[in-house]
Design an enzyme around this catalytic site. Structure first.
Site, PDB file in Angstrom:
ATOM      1  CB  SER A   9      -0.352   4.130  -2.254  1.00 48.02           C
ATOM      2  OG  SER A   9      -0.167   2.704  -2.073  1.00 48.02           O
ATOM      3  CG  HIS A  34       3.429   5.291  -0.522  1.00 45.26           C
ATOM      4  ND1 HIS A  34       4.344   5.969   0.400  1.00 45.26           N
ATOM      5  CD2 HIS A  34       2.918   4.236  -0.002  1.00 45.26           C
ATOM      6  CE1 HIS A  34       4.038   5.008   1.461  1.00 45.26           C
ATOM      7  NE2 HIS A  34       3.056   4.248   1.360  1.00 45.26           N
ATOM      8  CG  ASP A  36       1.977   0.679   0.192  1.00 46.16           C
ATOM      9  OD1 ASP A  36       2.450   1.169   1.311  1.00 46.16           O
ATOM     10  OD2 ASP A  36       1.011   1.461  -0.358  1.00 46.16           O
ATOM     11  CG  MET A  38       2.155  -4.875   2.023  1.00 47.01           C
ATOM     12  SD  MET A  38       0.218  -4.793   2.007  1.00 47.01           S
ATOM     13  CE  MET A  38      -0.172  -3.015   1.930  1.00 47.01           C
ATOM     14  CG  HIS A  67       5.066   1.920   4.061  1.00 47.90           C
ATOM     15  ND1 HIS A  67       3.537   2.193   3.946  1.00 47.90           N
ATOM     16  CD2 HIS A  67       5.179   1.702   5.155  1.00 47.90           C
ATOM     17  CE1 HIS A  67       3.140   2.028   5.015  1.00 47.90           C
ATOM     18  NE2 HIS A  67       4.249   1.398   5.888  1.00 47.90           N
ATOM     19  CG  MET A  69       3.742  -2.002   5.591  1.00 47.01           C
ATOM     20  SD  MET A  69       2.295  -1.614   4.702  1.00 47.01           S
ATOM     21  CE  MET A  69       2.833  -1.138   3.099  1.00 47.01           C
ATOM     22  CG  MET A 139       1.057   3.554   9.172  1.00 50.71           C
ATOM     23  SD  MET A 139       1.079   3.537   7.445  1.00 50.71           S
ATOM     24  CE  MET A 139      -0.447   2.852   6.873  1.00 50.71           C
ATOM     25  CG  ASP A 177       0.284   5.329   3.852  1.00 51.10           C
ATOM     26  OD1 ASP A 177      -0.758   5.157   3.162  1.00 51.10           O
ATOM     27  OD2 ASP A 177       1.233   4.434   3.881  1.00 51.10           O
TER      28      ASP A 177
HETATM   29  C1  DX5 Z   1      -1.861   0.692   3.549  1.00 56.94           C
HETATM   30  C2  DX5 Z   1      -0.760   1.076   2.683  1.00 56.94           C
HETATM   31  C3  DX5 Z   1      -1.268   2.354   2.149  1.00 56.94           C
HETATM   32  C4  DX5 Z   1      -2.350   2.358   1.166  1.00 56.94           C
HETATM   33  C5  DX5 Z   1      -3.270   3.616   1.120  1.00 56.94           C
HETATM   34  O1  DX5 Z   1      -1.423  -0.679   4.124  1.00 56.94           O
HETATM   35  O2  DX5 Z   1       0.371   1.251   3.283  1.00 56.94           O
HETATM   36  O3  DX5 Z   1      -0.085   3.065   1.462  1.00 56.94           O
HETATM   37  O4  DX5 Z   1      -2.232   1.834  -0.267  1.00 56.94           O
HETATM   38  O5  DX5 Z   1      -4.237   3.374   0.291  1.00 56.94           O
HETATM   39  P1  DX5 Z   1      -5.579   4.258   0.621  1.00 56.94           P
HETATM   40  O6  DX5 Z   1      -5.076   5.733   0.165  1.00 56.94           O
HETATM   41  O7  DX5 Z   1      -6.669   3.660  -0.532  1.00 56.94           O
HETATM   42  O8  DX5 Z   1      -5.930   4.176   1.904  1.00 56.94           O
HETATM   43 ZN    ZN Z   2       1.935   2.673   2.517  1.00 54.99          ZN
END
Ligand code: DX5
Ligand code: ZN
Length: 218
Positions: A9, A34, A36, A38, A67, A69, A139, A177
């Site tokens: 990620s 990956h 993320d 947000m 992903h 969010m 998750m 994840d």
């Molecule tokens: C959390 C994200 C993850 C995050 C995982 O909101 O969706 O993808 O980056 O990070 P680690 O592996 O450090 O938990």
């Molecule tokens: Zn993620």
């Protein structure tokens, strides 16, 4: 058993040198990037959006796993697809009433689609849409931040989903994840996950290639 894929990620990358960071993942054996996304509304953090995905697309040939969010993902999926996403995953919690339609919309853009559930959402909620998915994402932390501790009840959900997927006979990936480390990854794989997201584990490692290999081979 499906092939294990490691999906670092980039939430834990240095955003000021993202191109370099993504190239380093590719050179060090990652299978997927990956991303993320947000929005500061669905989760308590803000990362990046369509432009970042578009620019990352130019730096790597690895698949981009986006992903989302964000609230109202249906407003943005076409633009993420156009930016170069290979798969787009959306949260049940963000589209409780229209998840099926959002998944179909993603597919209609020509990219793969996936449904995501938070740690406090039961598998039951997405059961009906699993056949539409190319991937299901469990998750194992509440989304928003990297570096949190793995919530072990996710293992039961992986087992439940693995059974459903195997029974369906469809080619559906099962992704985990949050809080994955080289210490807990073997158990996670035994529970049925085959796409392994790891943010801090990879980016904080002294040797990324060794860490990616350890996560893959465990
Ligand atoms: C959390 C994200 C993850 C995050 C995982 O909101 O969706 O993808 O980056 O990070 P680690 O592996 O450090 O938990
Ligand atoms: Zn993620």
């Amino acid at each position: 058993m499906k092939t294990i894929k490691i999906a670092p990620s980039i939430l834990s990358a240095d955003f000021s040198k993202m191109g370099e960071e993504v190239r380093s993942l590719e050179q060090n054996g990652a299978d997927v990037v990956h991303c993320d996304v947000m929005d500061g509304v669905f989760v308590n953090n803000i990362t990046f959006g369509i432009k970042m995905v578009e620019d990352i697309r130019k730096t790597t040939s690895l698949p981009l796993d986006c992903h989302l969010m964000i609230v109202h993902p249906e407003k943005y999926v076409e633009r993420f697809a156009k930016a170069g996403a290979d798969i787009i995953t959306v949260h049940w919690e963000a589209c409780q009433d229209n998840l099926k339609e959002v998944l179909q919309l993603i597919k209609s853009t020509g990219v793969k689609c996936g449904a995501v559930i938070n740690p406090d959402t039961p598998v039951e909620k997405i059961k009906d849409v699993i056949p539409l998915c190319d991937m299901v994402l469990v998750m194992s932390v509440f989304p928003g931040f990297g570096g949190q501790k793995f919530i072990s009840s996710a293992l039961d959900k992986l087992r439940e989903l693995r059974a459903i997927i195997d029974e369906s006979g469809k080619d559906i990936d099962l992704e985990i994840d949050g809080g994955v480390t080289k210490e807990n990854v073997a158990e996670i794989k035994r529970a049925g996950a085959n796409v392994i997201v790891a943010g801090s584990a990879v980016f904080k490692a002294e040797n990324r290639a060794e860490m990616i290999k350890a996560l893959k081979d465990a």
